[in-house]
Design a protein around this motif. Structure first.
Motif: not given
Length: 155
Positions: A21-27, A29-35, A62-69
């Motif tokens: 659910e969290a992955i779906s939500f943040f995706a 929002l515009g974040l990409k699953l990195e791993g 994040t789309p700019d590649g600078h921030s991660r959750l």
């Protein structure tokens, strides 16, 4: 580079009940699953101080590649505290805020994933429209739509 300078912030960690659910939500929002993987073993417990642990994690960028959750779901040990419903003036980590292009469109998309508006969307001068929402499992998320030409570092 000076030895005591901080080169960058790597990530912010959030413990969740449902990783999917969290992955779906943040995706959305515009974040990409990195791993995504499971972290376990004696070394991991030495870092966290929890002893033996097994944690399923997902890194979102994040789309700019600078921030991660870093989203974490503890398999063992089980979670022992829940701060998700704490009011915004509670001590400790509170929320993560994201800049969005269109706050109304973003809310419409996140409502489909059961997000709830905390208060209301407000305007801060001619710079931003802002709001807090509760996301998956009650996580507090801030949204900011920039209106003017100044950035958040200017205020």
């Amino acid at each position: 580079m000076t030895k005591n300078k901080l080169p960058q912030m790597h990530n912010v960690g959030i413990v969740v009940e449902s990783l999917d659910e969290a992955i779906s939500f943040f995706a959305e929002l515009g974040l990409k699953l990195e791993g995504r993987s499971t972290v376990e073993g004696e070394w991991a417990g030495r870092v966290t101080g929890l002893g033996h642990q097994s944690v399923e994690i997902a890194m979102m960028v994040t789309p700019d590649g600078h921030s991660r959750l870093e989203l974490s779901r503890f398999l063992t040990p089980s979670t022992i505290a829940d701060h998700r419903k704490a009011p915004v003036n509670a001590l400790g980590y509170l929320r993560v805020m994201f800049t969005v292009n269109d706050i109304d469109d973003t809310l419409k998309r996140l409502y489909k994933l059961e997000a709830e508006l905390v208060g209301e969307v407000v305007r801060y001068e001619d710079l931003y429209r802002l709001c807090y929402i509760r996301g998956p499992g009650g996580l507090l998320i801030g949204l900011a739509e920039q209106l003017g030409n100044r950035s958040a570092t200017d205020i």
